[in-house]
Each structure stands twice: as C-alpha cells, then as structure tokens.
Scaffold this motif. Sequence first.
Motif, PDB file in Angstrom:
ATOM      1  N   ALA A   1       0.819  -1.219   0.000  1.00  0.00           N
ATOM      2  CA  ALA A   1       0.000   0.000   0.000  1.00  0.00           C
ATOM      3  C   ALA A   1       0.851   1.268   0.000  1.00  0.00           C
ATOM      4  O   ALA A   1       0.387   2.347  -0.357  1.00  0.00           O
ATOM      5  CB  ALA A   1      -0.926  -0.003   1.211  1.00  0.00           C
ATOM      6  N   GLN A   2       2.136   1.128   0.413  1.00  0.00           N
ATOM      7  CA  GLN A   2       3.010   2.316   0.433  1.00  0.00           C
ATOM      8  C   GLN A   2       3.208   2.911  -0.958  1.00  0.00           C
ATOM      9  O   GLN A   2       3.542   4.087  -1.106  1.00  0.00           O
ATOM     10  CB  GLN A   2       4.377   1.965   1.054  1.00  0.00           C
ATOM     11  N   PHE A   3       3.034   2.085  -1.991  1.00  0.00           N
ATOM     12  CA  PHE A   3       3.240   2.607  -3.350  1.00  0.00           C
ATOM     13  C   PHE A   3       2.077   3.473  -3.834  1.00  0.00           C
ATOM     14  O   PHE A   3       2.196   4.230  -4.800  1.00  0.00           O
ATOM     15  CB  PHE A   3       3.456   1.461  -4.352  1.00  0.00           C
ATOM     16  N   ALA A   4       0.941   3.313  -3.142  1.00  0.00           N
ATOM     17  CA  ALA A   4      -0.270   3.968  -3.631  1.00  0.00           C
ATOM     18  C   ALA A   4      -0.137   5.495  -3.782  1.00  0.00           C
ATOM     19  O   ALA A   4      -0.459   6.032  -4.844  1.00  0.00           O
ATOM     20  CB  ALA A   4      -1.442   3.623  -2.714  1.00  0.00           C
ATOM     21  N   PRO A   5       0.326   6.225  -2.754  1.00  0.00           N
ATOM     22  CA  PRO A   5       0.371   7.695  -2.900  1.00  0.00           C
ATOM     23  C   PRO A   5       1.190   8.129  -4.106  1.00  0.00           C
ATOM     24  O   PRO A   5       0.764   8.990  -4.867  1.00  0.00           O
ATOM     25  CB  PRO A   5       1.041   8.159  -1.599  1.00  0.00           C
ATOM     26  N   ALA A   6       2.386   7.497  -4.280  1.00  0.00           N
ATOM     27  CA  ALA A   6       3.250   7.898  -5.392  1.00  0.00           C
ATOM     28  C   ALA A   6       2.575   7.649  -6.724  1.00  0.00           C
ATOM     29  O   ALA A   6       2.633   8.466  -7.647  1.00  0.00           O
ATOM     30  CB  ALA A   6       4.574   7.156  -5.309  1.00  0.00           C
ATOM     31  N   ILE A   7       1.897   6.487  -6.849  1.00  0.00           N
ATOM     32  CA  ILE A   7       1.267   6.140  -8.130  1.00  0.00           C
ATOM     33  C   ILE A   7       0.096   7.074  -8.431  1.00  0.00           C
ATOM     34  O   ILE A   7       0.003   7.653  -9.525  1.00  0.00           O
ATOM     35  CB  ILE A   7       0.787   4.669  -8.106  1.00  0.00           C
ATOM     36  N   ILE A   8      -0.735   7.262  -7.441  1.00  0.00           N
ATOM     37  CA  ILE A   8      -1.905   8.126  -7.664  1.00  0.00           C
ATOM     38  C   ILE A   8      -1.464   9.570  -7.926  1.00  0.00           C
ATOM     39  O   ILE A   8      -1.913  10.231  -8.860  1.00  0.00           O
ATOM     40  CB  ILE A   8      -2.857   8.059  -6.448  1.00  0.00           C
ATOM     41  N   GLY A   9      -0.492  10.028  -7.093  1.00  0.00           N
ATOM     42  CA  GLY A   9       0.057  11.387  -7.301  1.00  0.00           C
ATOM     43  C   GLY A   9       0.657  11.527  -8.679  1.00  0.00           C
ATOM     44  O   GLY A   9       0.461  12.516  -9.369  1.00  0.00           O
ATOM     45  N   GLY A  10       1.422  10.513  -9.071  1.00  0.00           N
ATOM     46  CA  GLY A  10       2.071  10.551 -10.379  1.00  0.00           C
ATOM     47  C   GLY A  10       1.064  10.698 -11.499  1.00  0.00           C
ATOM     48  O   GLY A  10       1.325  11.351 -12.512  1.00  0.00           O
ATOM     49  N   LEU A  11      -0.114  10.075 -11.340  1.00  0.00           N
ATOM     50  CA  LEU A  11      -1.122  10.120 -12.411  1.00  0.00           C
ATOM     51  C   LEU A  11      -1.887  11.441 -12.436  1.00  0.00           C
ATOM     52  O   LEU A  11      -2.232  11.944 -13.491  1.00  0.00           O
ATOM     53  CB  LEU A  11      -2.106   8.961 -12.229  1.00  0.00           C
ATOM     54  N   TYR A  12      -2.126  12.003 -11.247  1.00  0.00           N
ATOM     55  CA  TYR A  12      -3.049  13.154 -11.225  1.00  0.00           C
ATOM     56  C   TYR A  12      -2.445  14.471 -10.783  1.00  0.00           C
ATOM     57  O   TYR A  12      -3.088  15.501 -10.853  1.00  0.00           O
ATOM     58  CB  TYR A  12      -4.255  12.813 -10.332  1.00  0.00           C
ATOM     59  N   TRP A  13      -1.206  14.438 -10.286  1.00  0.00           N
ATOM     60  CA  TRP A  13      -0.649  15.680  -9.748  1.00  0.00           C
ATOM     61  C   TRP A  13       0.630  16.044 -10.487  1.00  0.00           C
ATOM     62  O   TRP A  13       1.644  15.379 -10.376  1.00  0.00           O
ATOM     63  CB  TRP A  13      -0.376  15.510  -8.251  1.00  0.00           C
ATOM     64  N   LYS A  14       0.604  17.154 -11.216  1.00  0.00           N
ATOM     65  CA  LYS A  14       1.769  17.577 -12.007  1.00  0.00           C
ATOM     66  C   LYS A  14       2.901  18.089 -11.134  1.00  0.00           C
ATOM     67  O   LYS A  14       4.052  18.110 -11.518  1.00  0.00           O
ATOM     68  CB  LYS A  14       1.366  18.688 -12.994  1.00  0.00           C
ATOM     69  N   GLY A  15       2.528  18.556  -9.918  1.00  0.00           N
ATOM     70  CA  GLY A  15       3.540  19.160  -9.048  1.00  0.00           C
ATOM     71  C   GLY A  15       4.405  18.153  -8.315  1.00  0.00           C
ATOM     72  O   GLY A  15       5.354  18.529  -7.642  1.00  0.00           O
ATOM     73  N   ALA A  16       4.073  16.871  -8.417  1.00  0.00           N
ATOM     74  CA  ALA A  16       4.837  15.866  -7.678  1.00  0.00           C
ATOM     75  C   ALA A  16       6.243  15.745  -8.220  1.00  0.00           C
ATOM     76  O   ALA A  16       6.472  15.912  -9.404  1.00  0.00           O
ATOM     77  CB  ALA A  16       4.131  14.529  -7.780  1.00  0.00           C
ATOM     78  N   THR A  17       7.201  15.475  -7.331  1.00  0.00           N
ATOM     79  CA  THR A  17       8.583  15.292  -7.800  1.00  0.00           C
ATOM     80  C   THR A  17       9.082  13.916  -7.417  1.00  0.00           C
ATOM     81  O   THR A  17       8.526  13.238  -6.543  1.00  0.00           O
ATOM     82  CB  THR A  17       9.532  16.332  -7.185  1.00  0.00           C
ATOM     83  N   ARG A  18      10.167  13.552  -8.092  1.00  0.00           N
ATOM     84  CA  ARG A  18      10.740  12.238  -7.864  1.00  0.00           C
ATOM     85  C   ARG A  18      11.264  12.130  -6.440  1.00  0.00           C
ATOM     86  O   ARG A  18      11.078  11.122  -5.760  1.00  0.00           O
ATOM     87  CB  ARG A  18      11.897  12.047  -8.853  1.00  0.00           C
ATOM     88  N   LEU A  19      11.897  13.220  -5.998  1.00  0.00           N
ATOM     89  CA  LEU A  19      12.470  13.226  -4.656  1.00  0.00           C
ATOM     90  C   LEU A  19      11.376  13.035  -3.613  1.00  0.00           C
ATOM     91  O   LEU A  19      11.526  12.254  -2.655  1.00  0.00           O
ATOM     92  CB  LEU A  19      13.193  14.563  -4.446  1.00  0.00           C
ATOM     93  N   GLY A  20      10.232  13.717  -3.831  1.00  0.00           N
ATOM     94  CA  GLY A  20       9.099  13.601  -2.903  1.00  0.00           C
ATOM     95  C   GLY A  20       8.605  12.169  -2.820  1.00  0.00           C
ATOM     96  O   GLY A  20       8.413  11.606  -1.734  1.00  0.00           O
ATOM     97  N   ALA A  21       8.468  11.559  -4.003  1.00  0.00           N
ATOM     98  CA  ALA A  21       7.965  10.184  -4.046  1.00  0.00           C
ATOM     99  C   ALA A  21       8.918   9.235  -3.322  1.00  0.00           C
ATOM    100  O   ALA A  21       8.507   8.396  -2.518  1.00  0.00           O
ATOM    101  CB  ALA A  21       7.784   9.758  -5.496  1.00  0.00           C
ATOM    102  N   THR A  22      10.239   9.408  -3.598  1.00  0.00           N
ATOM    103  CA  THR A  22      11.240   8.534  -2.988  1.00  0.00           C
ATOM    104  C   THR A  22      11.192   8.629  -1.467  1.00  0.00           C
ATOM    105  O   THR A  22      11.154   7.621  -0.758  1.00  0.00           O
ATOM    106  CB  THR A  22      12.648   8.940  -3.465  1.00  0.00           C
ATOM    107  N   TRP A  23      11.190   9.877  -0.979  1.00  0.00           N
ATOM    108  CA  TRP A  23      11.173  10.055   0.478  1.00  0.00           C
ATOM    109  C   TRP A  23       9.879   9.554   1.098  1.00  0.00           C
ATOM    110  O   TRP A  23       9.871   8.992   2.185  1.00  0.00           O
ATOM    111  CB  TRP A  23      11.406  11.521   0.834  1.00  0.00           C
ATOM    112  N   GLY A  24       8.773   9.786   0.384  1.00  0.00           N
ATOM    113  CA  GLY A  24       7.482   9.282   0.868  1.00  0.00           C
ATOM    114  C   GLY A  24       7.524   7.773   1.039  1.00  0.00           C
ATOM    115  O   GLY A  24       7.151   7.215   2.091  1.00  0.00           O
ATOM    116  N   LEU A  25       8.026   7.095  -0.011  1.00  0.00           N
ATOM    117  CA  LEU A  25       8.134   5.631   0.038  1.00  0.00           C
ATOM    118  C   LEU A  25       9.023   5.189   1.198  1.00  0.00           C
ATOM    119  O   LEU A  25       8.664   4.304   1.975  1.00  0.00           O
ATOM    120  CB  LEU A  25       8.703   5.109  -1.283  1.00  0.00           C
TER     121      LEU A  25
END
Lengths: 129, 521
Positions: B28-52
């Motif tokens: 389930a930890q992958f969910a925020p990054a995947i959903i953000g990646g699909l719908y949020w243009k402001g998301a960054t790679r660094l944010g996703a990595t740290w979130g995970l």
Amino acid sequence: MKRVLIAEDEASIVLSLEFLFDRAGWQVSTANDGARALELAREGKPDLVVLDLMLPVVNGFEVCRALRADAATARTRILMLTARGREQEIARGFDAGADAYVTKPFSTKDLMALAERLVAPASASGQAT
Amino acid sequence: VLGYLYFYLAGEAYALVSIGLISFTAVAQFAPAIIGGLYWKGATRLGATWGLCAGFAVWLYTLLLPSFAKSGWLPITFIAEGLFGTDLLRPQSLFGLTGLDEITHCVFWSLTANIACYVGISLARKPGATEHSQASLFVDALKQPSGTGSRFWRGSASVRELAALLARFLGPERARDALSGYASTRGLASADQLTADAALVHHVESLLAGAIGSASARVMVASVVEEEPLKLDEVLEIINEATQALAYSRQLEQKSRELEGATNELRRANLRLQELDRLKDEFISTITHELRTPLTSIRAFSEILNDNPDLDPQQRARFLGVVIKESERLTRLINQVLDLARIESGNAEWHTSEIDLREVVEDAVTSLSQVVKDRQIELAVDVPLGVPRIVADRDRLQQVLLNLLSNAVKFCDRQSGCVAVVVQHAGNMVRVDVHDNGPGVSRAEQEVIFEKFRQGGDTLKHRPDGSGLGLAISRQIIGHFGGRLWVESTPGAGATFSFTLPVRGARESPIPRPELQARIA
C-alpha cells in the motif's frame, strides 16, 4: 604723360612708390583709402591704379570692381598690391578685374617694368609676379 | 523467497491471513506515489522517494519488527515498553495512539508519514524541466487528441502556409528566392511544384532559425505543420532565447546611447578644433601681413637708395630714416609675437618679486616724458603714499604701464592732450587707472581692442602706429598675476584703461593660467 594713382594706406610704402613713379616720369596722385581712390580715379582718369587690397573704408576688391563697372574707368589698368599672397586671394583679385597682382615685398625694378608694360599700347592683361 | 523466509521465521506465531495483511500494508506504500504521479503535475521524484522510504520505515517499525518480537526473535519488552523504554515509541501504539488493531495502526501511521513526505518535499522543491515534461505527458496523457501522430501534411495548403511563414520573418522577396532556390536544388521548375514533405519542413525551419532562433523556428514551423504540441523544454528554450535576445538588445541600446554621447562630444571637440584652426590660420595670415608691410618699405627704400646714388643728402637721410624706422617696427613686432606666444604657451620667464607700484609708475612716466613734453600733453600722476607692495614681475608690469601710457599719449586730444595716472588701494586689490581725453573707444570696440592685431580708434581713416599686440600682451600679463585689465569709455569723452592686482597672497594662491578661450576672446 602717364598718370598713376597710388591707393595705399601705409605711408612709407606710398612714399617709396611716389618716388619710383616720379623718377620714371609718371604723374602721381595718392589716396590712402578706397573711397578717396575711387573719387580720384573718376576725376583724374589715370592710366594705372596701383591698388592695395587692405584699404580702409572700401577695400581693394571693391574698388577694383567699382572701377571695372564704371564705363569711365573700365579700361584703366589695375595693378593689385597686397601683403596677402595666398593663391585664392590672387584668383579673387583677377576675378575682381585686376590686370596684375604683386605681392609685398616687391622688387622695385620688376614693379616698374610691370607698370610700364601694363600701360604700353600693345599690352593685353594678366601677369602676376 | 522473502515471503517464505518470513513465514518460516514468524509463521508459527501468525496466521497466513495476518502475513498477507502485513504484505498488503507494505504494498500500500506505493499507492500515494502512483496516484500522485497520475493526477498531480507538481509531484517530484524526490518527494515520491522520500514518501516511500518514510512509509516503509514506519511499516517496518510498527508491523514487521513487532512480528519478529512476537516470534521470539526480538525481546518482547520491545513491544511493551517501546524503543529505549520510551512509552511514546511503543511500536503498536505510536505516540500514544491506542484502540486500533495493529494493521490499522500501521496503515494509518505509515501512509500518514508517506503522504506527508511525498507532498511536503514535492511542494518544497520545484520540478525540473524533464520532470515537468514527463509529468505533463503522464498527467495530461488523456487530453491529447489522438490523430496528431500522422506525419502526412495536407499537400499544397501547407506549402502555402510555410511560404507565408517564411515571408513574414524573412521578407517576401527573400522568402520567394529561398523557396525557388530550394525548388531548383530539388530539380523542380518552380516553388509551386514543391510538396510539403519532411525535407521542405526541415529546410524552412533552418531558414527561420537564422532569423528568429532555432527554438522559435521550430515552434513556428510546428504551428504550421500541426506537429505534436509543444514540450516544456522547448518552451523554456524559447524563453531562454528570447531573454538573451532581450538582454542583448538592452545592452546594444545602452551601447548605442553611449556611442551617441561620445559622438556628440567628438563633434563638439571637432567644432572647437576647427574654430581654433581657423583662428590659427587667421593669426598666421595676419602676422604674415604685418611682417610683410614693414619689410616692403625696407626693401623698396633699400633698392631706391642702391639704384639712385645721385639722391640729394636730404632725401637720402629721409629714406634711410624710413628704413631704420621700419626695421625697428619689424623687430618690435617679432619680439611681441614671440613674447605673446611664450606667455600663451606658458613658457614665459617671470621674475616675480615684491615691488613698489609707485616706482614702476614713476619709471614709466619718466621714459615717456620726452614725447609728453613734445606734444605738450598735460600729465597728472596720483599715487597715494602707503600703497601696499605687490607681488609681480617688475619689467612685465612696467611693460603694461608703458603700453597703456603710450596708448593714452597716442590717442589723447591733439591740441590739449590730457593724461592721468591714478593708483588706488581698495581691500586686497590695488587699482591703476590710465585716463586720456582722446576720442574714446566705442562699446563695440571695448573688447575687440584686446584681441591680437585689432586696433581701435579711427582705424578706418588712419591706421594707428603699433603692432596691435600691446593690449593683448598686457592683458595676459595682468591675468598672470591674478588681476584684470579692462577699458571704460564714453566715445568722445576719452577712455580709462584700468587694471587691478592682488595686494597679498599672490604667491600662495595658484597663478591662474589664462584659458584658451580668454586668449581668443
């Protein structure tokens, strides 16, 4: 008797010219400014006018033009005498109607020879020394 | 293998369902990054990595480690008392959160940490251009019209459009020439026969690049041929180009303004030089004239004396007198010209000392006494006792006084000449007035007479003796010692030439070098 009018404001030069022309047998009259020179030229109808360019009141160029414009003096020989010897001024002198142009200081012999030549019957015009 | 290993290690204490739930929580930890990646243009790679990372860390701490503890691989006190015995860090009731079962507890904390890091770091840093373009590609993937992939353009319409585009940026003539030139290299008779294929598009683009920059050219051509929509990189590049162009144009503008200023300055300097050159020419011409005049008399009379030995002694003496007089005039003139030149160029020698003005005035008057007597001129001298001494060059000051006095003598009334010299002391200045009762100097001539070779009085009728340099030199001398020389006159009522000199401090204060302008004036 040949008549010469000396139009020159420098007293010692007038004195020397007076002596030279007198010696050569000319009848001499003198004027020390341009207006007087025109007056004497119209009255006396000289054969030759020795005309200094830097004359007070009316300068030499204007005297020259006025003499040429007046029918009474149109044939009078004009010998311009000036301390300014630049070519453009010589050209201006001839333009104004001068017959000869002599730069100061001059050779007295050359000047007198030129004067005689200018009034000689066969003489044309145009000589500068 | 990991699953089996985990089952083998913890399996005895857990049911298979529990193990599945633990794994699910991890996935389930992958969910925020995947959903953000699909719908949020402001998301960054660094944010996703740290979130995970944060999510997994919490999951590890609150779910995985306790399960090991329960299986006996870690001390059980770890669950009961928390890490280092801290109550708040108890893995299954983190920060005092109780009342949830362990899975829900873990999901809550891990996702909270995951999303917080993801959103926080994404917001804190702006996405790079690549990230942004990738984000656009993903997020806006569904917005793209489907039919644009086609590489076939609509024949003649596009050629016309390309031609129009070229004409707009290169000018109609150059555009026509360029296209017909291109047509002839392709072996076609005229530009009308061109087809809008990829080669032509490329050619047009490179032509435009020369005029408006490559990035802009690409955009322009793309707008005509309906290529794929613009990428962020390209837009940024265009903006870069435009910014650079703008900066260059601003620099150019500034440079051109500077150049304009310099040009104006040069023009002014040039005008000034031309004026100086003209004045110099005039000076040379005048000086030549002034030198030729006495020389003419000298030569004429020398020749007359030489050619006429029979002259009577009286005439001879008179002519010789003229020669001598004119030679003197020539000498005087040459000396004065050199003198003036030396003063003007600053090369004159000055013998400065403290001098008594009374003595200087008396000497000047004495040296003119003969002329004064001959012409029966009434000469009055008024120098008060106790006039302070002044600092100046005695001979030069004498020269000035002699010049003013001989002018006064020369121009004063012929019948009853009257000349007065008055010295006054006022404040830190002494003032000397030389007055005559001659014809005076008209207002127009009051400055002119101080110019070189310019003489006042009635020069039209008779040119006065003298070189016309005396007053010019006198003014230079007085100016050198910090004073002023001028004339006041009412025509018909005589003239008064006055000069002032500073009493004291002339040595301390810098001696003013007369300006070039002042010399010309």
